[in-house]
Design a protein around this motif. Structure first.
Motif, PDB file in Angstrom:
ATOM      1  N   ALA A   1       0.860  -1.042   0.110  1.00 13.92           N
ATOM      2  CA  ALA A   1      -0.010   0.100  -0.120  1.00 13.92           C
ATOM      3  C   ALA A   1       0.943   1.271   0.073  1.00 13.92           C
ATOM      4  O   ALA A   1       0.513   2.172  -0.693  1.00 13.92           O
ATOM      5  CB  ALA A   1      -0.936   0.010   1.126  1.00 13.92           C
ATOM      6  N   GLU A   2       1.949   1.292   0.799  1.00 18.46           N
ATOM      7  CA  GLU A   2       3.032   2.403   0.642  1.00 18.46           C
ATOM      8  C   GLU A   2       3.633   2.765  -0.425  1.00 18.46           C
ATOM      9  O   GLU A   2       3.534   3.882  -1.103  1.00 18.46           O
ATOM     10  CB  GLU A   2       3.782   2.059   1.878  1.00 18.46           C
ATOM     11  CG  GLU A   2       4.847   3.479   2.073  1.00 18.46           C
ATOM     12  CD  GLU A   2       5.689   3.334   3.557  1.00 18.46           C
ATOM     13  OE1 GLU A   2       5.651   4.188   4.073  1.00 18.46           O
ATOM     14  OE2 GLU A   2       6.262   2.165   3.402  1.00 18.46           O
ATOM     15  N   LEU A   3       3.920   1.658  -1.286  1.00 17.28           N
ATOM     16  CA  LEU A   3       4.438   1.626  -2.799  1.00 17.28           C
ATOM     17  C   LEU A   3       3.334   2.248  -3.553  1.00 17.28           C
ATOM     18  O   LEU A   3       3.681   2.986  -4.487  1.00 17.28           O
ATOM     19  CB  LEU A   3       5.068   0.512  -3.213  1.00 17.28           C
ATOM     20  CG  LEU A   3       6.211  -0.168  -2.489  1.00 17.28           C
ATOM     21  CD1 LEU A   3       6.509  -1.643  -2.973  1.00 17.28           C
ATOM     22  CD2 LEU A   3       7.656   0.596  -2.661  1.00 17.28           C
ATOM     23  N   LYS A   4       2.222   2.030  -3.364  1.00 18.58           N
ATOM     24  CA  LYS A   4       1.034   2.293  -4.143  1.00 18.58           C
ATOM     25  C   LYS A   4       0.836   3.819  -4.061  1.00 18.58           C
ATOM     26  O   LYS A   4       0.504   4.643  -5.058  1.00 18.58           O
ATOM     27  CB  LYS A   4      -0.084   1.371  -3.857  1.00 18.58           C
ATOM     28  CG  LYS A   4      -1.216   1.621  -4.768  1.00 18.58           C
ATOM     29  CD  LYS A   4      -2.477   0.818  -4.448  1.00 18.58           C
ATOM     30  CE  LYS A   4      -2.379  -0.764  -4.146  1.00 18.58           C
ATOM     31  NZ  LYS A   4      -3.392  -1.405  -3.754  1.00 18.58           N
ATOM     32  N   MET A   5       1.119   4.047  -2.806  1.00 20.27           N
ATOM     33  CA  MET A   5       0.643   5.540  -2.381  1.00 20.27           C
ATOM     34  C   MET A   5       1.917   6.514  -3.200  1.00 20.27           C
ATOM     35  O   MET A   5       1.582   7.757  -3.796  1.00 20.27           O
ATOM     36  CB  MET A   5       0.684   5.678  -0.926  1.00 20.27           C
ATOM     37  CG  MET A   5       0.608   7.273  -0.495  1.00 20.27           C
ATOM     38  SD  MET A   5       0.976   7.495   1.094  1.00 20.27           S
ATOM     39  CE  MET A   5       2.810   7.861   0.930  1.00 20.27           C
ATOM     40  N   ARG A   6       3.058   5.882  -3.001  1.00 20.89           N
ATOM     41  CA  ARG A   6       3.936   6.813  -3.590  1.00 20.89           C
ATOM     42  C   ARG A   6       4.150   6.934  -5.014  1.00 20.89           C
ATOM     43  O   ARG A   6       4.258   7.923  -5.740  1.00 20.89           O
ATOM     44  CB  ARG A   6       5.526   6.258  -3.244  1.00 20.89           C
ATOM     45  CG  ARG A   6       5.651   6.520  -1.760  1.00 20.89           C
ATOM     46  CD  ARG A   6       6.947   5.801  -1.217  1.00 20.89           C
ATOM     47  NE  ARG A   6       7.283   6.024   0.210  1.00 20.89           N
ATOM     48  CZ  ARG A   6       7.972   5.157   0.788  1.00 20.89           C
ATOM     49  NH1 ARG A   6       8.816   3.991  -0.082  1.00 20.89           N
ATOM     50  NH2 ARG A   6       7.980   5.225   2.267  1.00 20.89           N
ATOM     51  N   LYS A   7       3.346   5.747  -5.766  1.00 14.20           N
ATOM     52  CA  LYS A   7       3.436   5.862  -7.124  1.00 14.20           C
ATOM     53  C   LYS A   7       2.173   6.820  -7.746  1.00 14.20           C
ATOM     54  O   LYS A   7       2.288   7.568  -8.381  1.00 14.20           O
ATOM     55  CB  LYS A   7       3.082   4.523  -7.777  1.00 14.20           C
ATOM     56  CG  LYS A   7       3.064   4.514  -9.118  1.00 14.20           C
ATOM     57  CD  LYS A   7       3.139   3.080  -9.934  1.00 14.20           C
ATOM     58  CE  LYS A   7       2.796   2.908 -11.265  1.00 14.20           C
ATOM     59  NZ  LYS A   7       3.821   3.888 -12.082  1.00 14.20           N
ATOM     60  N   LEU A   8       1.015   6.622  -6.906  1.00 13.90           N
ATOM     61  CA  LEU A   8      -0.111   7.219  -7.362  1.00 13.90           C
ATOM     62  C   LEU A   8       0.021   8.811  -7.301  1.00 13.90           C
ATOM     63  O   LEU A   8      -0.390   9.567  -8.194  1.00 13.90           O
ATOM     64  CB  LEU A   8      -1.312   6.708  -6.473  1.00 13.90           C
ATOM     65  CG  LEU A   8      -1.811   5.333  -6.830  1.00 13.90           C
ATOM     66  CD1 LEU A   8      -2.850   5.056  -5.909  1.00 13.90           C
ATOM     67  CD2 LEU A   8      -2.472   5.500  -8.248  1.00 13.90           C
ATOM     68  N   PHE A   9       0.540   9.263  -5.995  1.00 10.22           N
ATOM     69  CA  PHE A   9       0.826  10.687  -5.743  1.00 10.22           C
ATOM     70  C   PHE A   9       2.077  11.340  -5.772  1.00 10.22           C
ATOM     71  O   PHE A   9       2.426  12.388  -5.409  1.00 10.22           O
ATOM     72  CB  PHE A   9       0.191  10.842  -4.170  1.00 10.22           C
ATOM     73  CG  PHE A   9      -1.182  10.223  -4.208  1.00 10.22           C
ATOM     74  CD1 PHE A   9      -2.432  10.792  -4.616  1.00 10.22           C
ATOM     75  CD2 PHE A   9      -1.187   8.998  -3.395  1.00 10.22           C
ATOM     76  CE1 PHE A   9      -3.608   9.963  -4.365  1.00 10.22           C
ATOM     77  CE2 PHE A   9      -2.466   8.320  -3.303  1.00 10.22           C
ATOM     78  CZ  PHE A   9      -3.453   9.091  -3.754  1.00 10.22           C
ATOM     79  N   GLY A  10       3.157  10.402  -6.428  1.00 14.51           N
ATOM     80  CA  GLY A  10       4.345  11.179  -6.704  1.00 14.51           C
ATOM     81  C   GLY A  10       5.144  11.532  -5.341  1.00 14.51           C
ATOM     82  O   GLY A  10       5.730  12.328  -5.289  1.00 14.51           O
ATOM     83  N   MET A  11       4.972  10.780  -4.442  1.00 13.13           N
ATOM     84  CA  MET A  11       5.718  11.030  -3.157  1.00 13.13           C
ATOM     85  C   MET A  11       7.194  10.337  -3.102  1.00 13.13           C
ATOM     86  O   MET A  11       7.207   9.341  -3.562  1.00 13.13           O
ATOM     87  CB  MET A  11       4.740  10.539  -1.931  1.00 13.13           C
ATOM     88  CG  MET A  11       3.423  11.057  -1.723  1.00 13.13           C
ATOM     89  SD  MET A  11       3.450  12.498  -1.161  1.00 13.13           S
ATOM     90  CE  MET A  11       1.802  12.842  -1.212  1.00 13.13           C
ATOM     91  N   PRO A  12       7.957  11.323  -2.109  1.00 16.08           N
ATOM     92  CA  PRO A  12       9.206  10.431  -2.260  1.00 16.08           C
ATOM     93  C   PRO A  12       9.176   9.414  -1.171  1.00 16.08           C
ATOM     94  O   PRO A  12       8.262   9.307  -0.316  1.00 16.08           O
ATOM     95  CB  PRO A  12      10.257  11.654  -1.850  1.00 16.08           C
ATOM     96  CG  PRO A  12       9.308  12.526  -1.059  1.00 16.08           C
ATOM     97  CD  PRO A  12       7.848  12.336  -1.663  1.00 16.08           C
ATOM     98  N   ASP A  13      10.309   8.808  -1.078  1.00 21.21           N
ATOM     99  CA  ASP A  13      10.576   7.592   0.003  1.00 21.21           C
ATOM    100  C   ASP A  13      10.461   8.355   1.464  1.00 21.21           C
ATOM    101  O   ASP A  13      10.259   7.595   2.315  1.00 21.21           O
ATOM    102  CB  ASP A  13      11.851   6.804  -0.299  1.00 21.21           C
ATOM    103  CG  ASP A  13      11.963   6.265  -1.518  1.00 21.21           C
ATOM    104  OD1 ASP A  13      10.658   5.859  -2.028  1.00 21.21           O
ATOM    105  OD2 ASP A  13      13.085   5.786  -1.909  1.00 21.21           O
ATOM    106  N   GLU A  14      10.881   9.670   1.727  1.00 20.13           N
ATOM    107  CA  GLU A  14      10.594  10.007   2.943  1.00 20.13           C
ATOM    108  C   GLU A  14       9.326   9.916   3.522  1.00 20.13           C
ATOM    109  O   GLU A  14       9.066  10.351   4.649  1.00 20.13           O
ATOM    110  CB  GLU A  14      11.532  11.598   3.066  1.00 20.13           C
ATOM    111  CG  GLU A  14      12.849  11.383   2.870  1.00 20.13           C
ATOM    112  CD  GLU A  14      13.272  11.569   1.412  1.00 20.13           C
ATOM    113  OE1 GLU A  14      14.461  11.613   0.962  1.00 20.13           O
ATOM    114  OE2 GLU A  14      12.176  11.509   0.307  1.00 20.13           O
ATOM    115  N   GLU A  15       8.560  10.291   2.497  1.00 21.05           N
ATOM    116  CA  GLU A  15       7.095  10.250   3.036  1.00 21.05           C
ATOM    117  C   GLU A  15       6.492   9.005   3.416  1.00 21.05           C
ATOM    118  O   GLU A  15       6.398   8.057   2.592  1.00 21.05           O
ATOM    119  CB  GLU A  15       6.172  10.854   2.021  1.00 21.05           C
ATOM    120  CG  GLU A  15       4.881  11.177   2.090  1.00 21.05           C
ATOM    121  CD  GLU A  15       4.433  12.171   3.229  1.00 21.05           C
ATOM    122  OE1 GLU A  15       3.376  12.702   3.607  1.00 21.05           O
ATOM    123  OE2 GLU A  15       5.584  12.988   3.551  1.00 21.05           O
TER     124      GLU A  15
END
Length: 1208
Positions: free
Chosen positions: A141-155
């Motif tokens: 789910a965390e990977l999915k969030m980063r991909k969908l919303f363009g978040m960096p690994d720090e988020e």
């Protein structure tokens, strides 16, 4: 990525095979990529609603064998490139090996083992262990969030929930992702994609409500819009987490401590399913806060666990049902029935913990004995052995303390027993010696009231007898319920407090109920050390303290002499030294002076710590946020309990005016002292709810008079007179005149109100108030207050910058939001230490938010008008160095706007000045500069005001610090006046540009026009100007060489910084005509002669007559004009001297040009003039920047749904 092999029964359902061999199949999710049609839309919708990983990883590789119907999923990928790499690895490394296996089961076992080994090796190489704590589903789910919303690994993702987002009147089913800094929602239904991203720092309101339009839902409000979410599986759990995250964001806006992660949170033994380590830690933090608030414990106390049990209460001869709490320093008990019984046992006081004999009447009992001979019996414990073991572990870590060996009387320096035993007094002396007081350090070892009552004759009047009866009632209570920190706290204790604490016991009981006694016991000597450290230090806080010392209860005789004043000074100064974030705030002096009347200095200090840091959070910081929050809570309570009065008071605007002083000083400044001190008694026992209750009771008692008021002044007078006449008829001491009462008393004194009646009535009418409800209301108001303060800060900044830049109010507001957003992003995605450096709430609003070179480059690229392709970062870095006047590696909003305004709204000369400076030190890197001398010279230049990147006051400040001499303030006033004098603007003050710097300037100019419609004309103009300037430099060099011989003797002894510039600074005649008379210098005839010597006529400056150029100028023109000065064609280590190419190690130090020559040369080319005179449009840039940070978007697409990343 490789995944742990999992079974797949139907390989073909919803997937399309793209590659295959005898053992592996590469598949793509149906509907992903081009085409897909209706089936693609349905599959995409299904993936989102069911939270399928295929939405993020639309490619996979299956392991298959000929005889088996079962497939194994061994890899997935978000892109074709990623999955192809895995496929190629399998074909080259495994395919040949497994083809020789005879048994299909062996193939499956071998491949599964190989893949598991690869995953294990990858995890071993990953830095940090936190990833391993989260279960696979959550990591997905965390990977999915980063991909969908363009978040960096720090988020970091905290948790995610299935819910509906209401867009208009249509609910969109999808997934809500709650990360540390953002609320995100994603939905994809039949081709309609909704992506929502909201920063927690932008949230102004968060509430749970249920209406006809929206079923039970959560409303998230920002300044510009509202979002509704419903259909949660557990709405309360979601809402609590959202509250917590919003609260953390508000703390970030207030100070930097919130950016530092709390590393000491407890870690569970096992991983919870589908819950992140961060969510678990946040839950633990919330429990810790509730636990500390319930028992008034210190901020670093961590709850280890709690369990149901019963406590034997000897005073009631019964077992009380409740909960037992264990933390690293305390054992606490709270009864299930409110106010029945509460108990706090510090581990430092515990002497024995033992398991008692179990029976049917008393199952699983544990007995705890303390050093002062009290015994506590807990029973009905579920896991008694584990509990005893945990207590034993904590006891082993608890340091031995001499405090536990002394009696409670020796702990209280002013305790009033006339016959203290010799042993206890000796114990008290040893304790004071243990505190390491400086021998000559004066401290008040008693409450100030006792110092004045010591010699007074014994009073035998009825009031004194009533006071003695109160003391006797408390002594009976102590004998029955215990004395000191381990006392049983019951409803009887509250009754005694409401009847007023006797003066002799007030200090002791304030320390006990506030929890300050625990802090004092665990920090012996701390106050004395602080006083020593703070002695002689001078700061803004100490100046404010000195100013307010004589305003603190001037009517009380204890503060009409140096003893009381000195004690007050020491306590306030010590606290300001302990907590520089708060320092000193008005109203602290009034509260502290009252504490000193009943306590020793050290006790008053620890009570002040408890007030400022726990009981009245954020009350006394620079913006009194806590008091403003409680003011909002009070307004809300007034609306709930006194709706008619609320409407009328809102019209008059009275509530906000009165409540601030009531809360900040706990009524001490608005009520007679003897009455207000009884409210302080109740406050230390009950907390802030008592102050709210009494405030509501005051409004209720004056309701009729207030409803008939016509203006604010009249309402204030009514309330002021009422409070002035709240009296304490039981006080023993002579009444202290209340200054406000003396000033406002009219002809007819109003009736007196007994404080005990007021307290009783407040409990009868408003006693239903609960502390947890108040905390909930505080959270809601905190969002409003802090966002309101942020808006105020924005308005102040915009007003201040209006006079210093040419941007409109709307543009400045938008730029401020973008700048602040970039700052906040860098804070929570960067390191906590750099966040603290960048944000200092104590600075003026203009300087609070600062960005580093990386963020500056991002903003410059997004907003700057001079975009130079690959050269942009270099130009941005130079501008950053030019703006960073104090060289701390950070640029504040004022400096940022100054630079941006010059590029957008300056005239041609101003823009060219800026461009020229960007290629001189300090903008040019030190290694690029020809010498440190030029950088030093540049810093001392007087710059014209429009292009100044340092305010006049900053210049003054720098001069003050550099002098390091104490001068008369009039000197600085003269300096300031001199700085403010309008200077005659001159462009001759700019230093000369050498050859290397000129090449850098050419690079920049050639990169500036790549996207311009008149690109070719601009390139040709630049070639012409560059050629012209090269030749001017050559002429200057020849002229300089000719005149050097005559000047050498005159200048050899002069230091470099004061050498006269060579006469070649004067431009040729054409340039003088452009500049106007008076600016050309005195060397016109010399320059003409030099031009003649070089076989050049002045007309040659137009570059139209090729035959008149000598070989040098022709070759230089050919090098520059034939398109050879593109950025990539001029190497960094190459310089051009008269058409020859030389390496940078052989610089022509004699070649130089002036700004006047650059300006005049550019003025000869209309395309360049038009380009630099054109006004830039920052609106479109800001709109593009806003679109990049877009909060909500909706895409209708049936094709490839690969989401583009967008930064927030």
């Amino acid at each position: 990525m490789w995944i742990q092999p999992e079974e797949v029964l139907l390989a073909g359902a919803l997937w399309v095979s793209e590659r295959a061999n005898p053992f592996f199949i590469l598949q793509r999710r149906r509907g992903h990529g081009r085409g897909g049609g209706l089936s693609g839309l349905l599959v995409g919708t299904l993936d989102v609603v069911l939270d399928s990983s295929a939405r993020v990883a639309p490619y996979r590789i299956l392991l298959q064998t000929a005889d088996s119907q079962i497939y194994w999923n061994i890899a997935c990928g978000s892109s074709r490139k990623e999955i192809t790499e895995h496929w190629d690895w399998l074909e080259s490394n495994l395919l040949q090996t497994i083809s020789i296996f005879d048994n299909d089961e062996d193939v499956t076992t071998f491949v599964k083992g190989k893949i598991s080994g690869i995953i294990a090796e990858e995890n071993r190489l990953k830095p940090g262990e936190e990833q391993e704590e989260d279960c696979g589903k959550f990591r997905e789910a965390e990977l999915k969030m980063r991909k969908l919303f363009g978040m960096p690994d720090e988020e970091k993702l905290v948790n995610y929930y299935s819910c509906s987002y209401w867009k208009g009147r249509v609910p969109r089913q999808g997934w809500l992702y709650l990360s540390v800094n953002h609320l995100c929602f994603y939905s994809f239904l039949l081709g309609k994609e909704v992506t929502l991203v909201v920063q927690w720092t932008e949230v102004t309101q968060l509430e749970k409500n249920a209406t006809l339009v929206f079923p039970e839902s959560i409303r998230v409000s920002t300044r510009h819009t509202e979002h509704f979410f419903s259909m949660f599986l557990n709405i309360n759990d979601t809402f609590k987490l959202m509250e917590q995250l919003a609260n953390i964001a508000m703390r970030q806006l207030l100070d930097n401590e919130a950016f530092a992660a709390d590393r000491s949170l407890p870690k569970p033994c096992k991983t919870l399913k589908n819950v992140s380590a961060l969510k678990r830690d946040l839950d633990a933090r919330a429990k810790n806060e509730r636990y500390r608030a319930m028992f008034r414990l210190m901020q670093d106390e961590r709850l280890d666990g709690h369990t149901d049990c019963t406590l034997w209460t000897p005073f009631a001869k019964m077992h009380v049902v409740g909960q037992l709490f264990i933390s690293n320093n305390y054992i606490c008990f709270n009864s299930r029935e409110e106010d029945l019984c509460q108990l706090i046992i510090p581990l430092r006081e515990v002497s024995i913990v033992e398991k008692a004999d179990s029976s049917s009447v008393l199952p699983c009992p544990v007995s705890i004995s303390t050093k002062n001979k009290m015994n506590f019996l807990f029973a009905n414990l579920k896991d008694r052995d584990f509990l005893v073991q945990r207590i034993s572990d904590f006891l082993q870590r608890t340091p031995d303390s001499s405090w536990g060996d002394t009696s409670p009387l020796s702990l209280i320096g002013h305790s009033a027993a006339s016959g203290v035993s010799s042993s206890s007094s000796a114990g008290s002396e040893s304790v004071h010696r243990g505190r390491h007081y400086h021998p000559g350090l004066p401290t008040a070892s008693q409450g100030l009231l006792q110092l004045y009552h010591r010699d007074a004759p014994e009073d035998l009047g009825p009031k004194a007898m009533k006071e003695k009866m109160k003391e006797e009632a408390w002594n009976i209570h102590f004998s029955e319920f215990g004395r000191g920190v381990c006392m049983y706290r019951t409803s009887r204790t509250r009754e005694l407090v409401l009847n007023g604490i006797p003066e002799r016991l007030r200090g002791e009981l304030w320390l006990l109920f506030s929890g300050a006694q625990n802090e004092m016991a665990t920090h012996p000597g701390y106050y004395g050390d602080l006083v020593e450290q703070a002695m002689g230090l001078c700061s803004l806080a100490t100046e404010e303290i000195e100013r307010d010392l004589h305003r603190s209860m001037p009517e009380h005789r204890a503060f009409q002499n140096e003893t009381g004043i000195a004690a007050l000074r020491r306590v306030l100064t010590a606290y300001a030294h302990r907590n520089p974030g708060i320092g000193y705030c008005q109203a602290m002096n009034i509260v502290t002076s009252v504490l000193l009347l009943y306590c020793t200095e050290e006790e008053a200090f620890w009570l002040l710590v408890a007030l400022c840091e726990r009981m009245l959070p954020d009350y006394y910081n620079t913006r009194v946020v806590g008091a403003l929050v409680d003011q909002g809570v009070f307004e809300e309570l007034t609306r709930a309990f006194l709706p008619l009065l609320y409407e009328h008071m809102q019209e008059l605007g009275v509530i906000s005016t009165i409540s601030l002083s009531w809360f900040l000083t706990l009524f001490l400044s608005v009520m007679p002292f003897d009455s207000a001190v009884l409210l302080v008694d109740c406050f230390f026992y009950e907390g802030i709810k008592v102050i709210f209750q009494v405030a509501l009771a005051v409004l209720h008692d004056n309701m009729d008079a207030l409803l008939s008021c016509s203006d604010e002044g009249e309402a204030m007078t009514i309330l002021g007179r009422y409070l002035d006449n709240v009296v304490n008829k039981q006080t023993v001491a002579p009444p202290i005149p209340h200054l406000h009462a003396l000033l406002t008393s009219g002809d007819e004194p109003p009736p007196e109100i007994d404080i005990f009646d007021l307290i009783k009535s407040s409990y009868e009418k408003f006693g239903s108030l609960r502390s947890d409800v108040i905390e909930q209301m505080r959270f809601k108001q905190r969002l409003k207050v802090i966002q309101s303060l942020e808006d105020t800060a924005k308005r102040s900044v915009v007003r201040a910058m209006m006079t210093e830049s040419a941007f409109t109010i709307e543009e400045l507001e938008e730029l401020y939001c973008i700048f602040k957003s970039k700052h906040m992003t860098s804070c929570y995605w960067g390191s906590s230490s750099s966040a603290a450096d960048r944000h200092d709430p104590s600075l003026p609003y203009l300087e609070q938010y600062r960005i580093d070179p990386v963020q500056f480059t991002q903003l410059f690229t997004a907003l700057g008008p001079w975009i130079c392709g690959g050269h942009t970062p270099t130009l941005s870095a130079r501008l950053f160095r030019l703006l960073d006047q104090n060289q701390d590696g950070l640029v504040n909003f004022k400096e940022f706007i100054t630079g941006l305004s010059g590029m957008y709204h300056g005239d041609m000369t101003e823009k060219l000045k800026l461009l020229y400076k960007l290629h001189l030190p300090p903008a040019l890197c030190p290694e690029e500069a020809e010498s440190a001398l030029e950088a030093t010279h540049f810093f001392t230049e007087d710059e014209p005001r429009e292009s100044s990147f340092l305010s006049d006051l900053d210049l003054l400040g720098q001069e003050v610090t550099s002098e390091e001499k104490v001068k008369d303030y009039r000197y600085y006033l003269r300096m300031w006046a001199k700085e403010k004098e309008p200077k005659r603007e001159t462009i001759k003050d700019l230093p000369r540009m050498n050859q290397e710097q000129f090449i850098e300037l050419c690079k920049t100019l050639y990169n500036m026009f790549s996207e311009e419609p008149l690109e070719q004309e601009l390139y040709h103009s630049i070639a012409t100007v560059a050629s012209l300037l090269l030749r001017i430099g050559e002429v200057g060099k020849k002229f300089n060489n000719g005149t050097k011989k005559t000047e050498t003797a005159a200048t050899a002894q002069a230091p470099p910084s004061v050498q006269a510039p060579p006469p070649t600074q004067a431009p040729p005649p054409d340039l003088q005509r452009e500049e106007g008379p008076g600016e050309g210098g005195s060397g016109e005839s010399q320059v003409c002669r030099a031009l003649a010597d070089a076989q050049l006529e002045p007309a040659v400056l137009q570059t139209s007559d090729e035959e008149t150029k000598d070989d040098t100028s022709v070759s230089s023109y050919s090098v520059v004009s034939s398109g050879s000065l593109q950025c990539e064609d001029i190497a960094d280590d190459t310089v051009l001297i008269g058409g020859e190419q030389r390496r940078g190690s052989v610089l022509d130090v004699d070649w130089s040009i002036t700004f006047e020559q650059v300006l005049a040369s550019l003025l000869t080319e209309p395309p360049l003039v038009d380009y630099f005179e054109r006004k830039g449009d920052i609106q479109s840039k800001m709109a593009a920047c806003k679109a990049q940070r877009v909060v909500e978007r909706q895409i209708s697409s049936a094709s490839d749904h690969e989401l583009t990343q967008h930064s927030i």
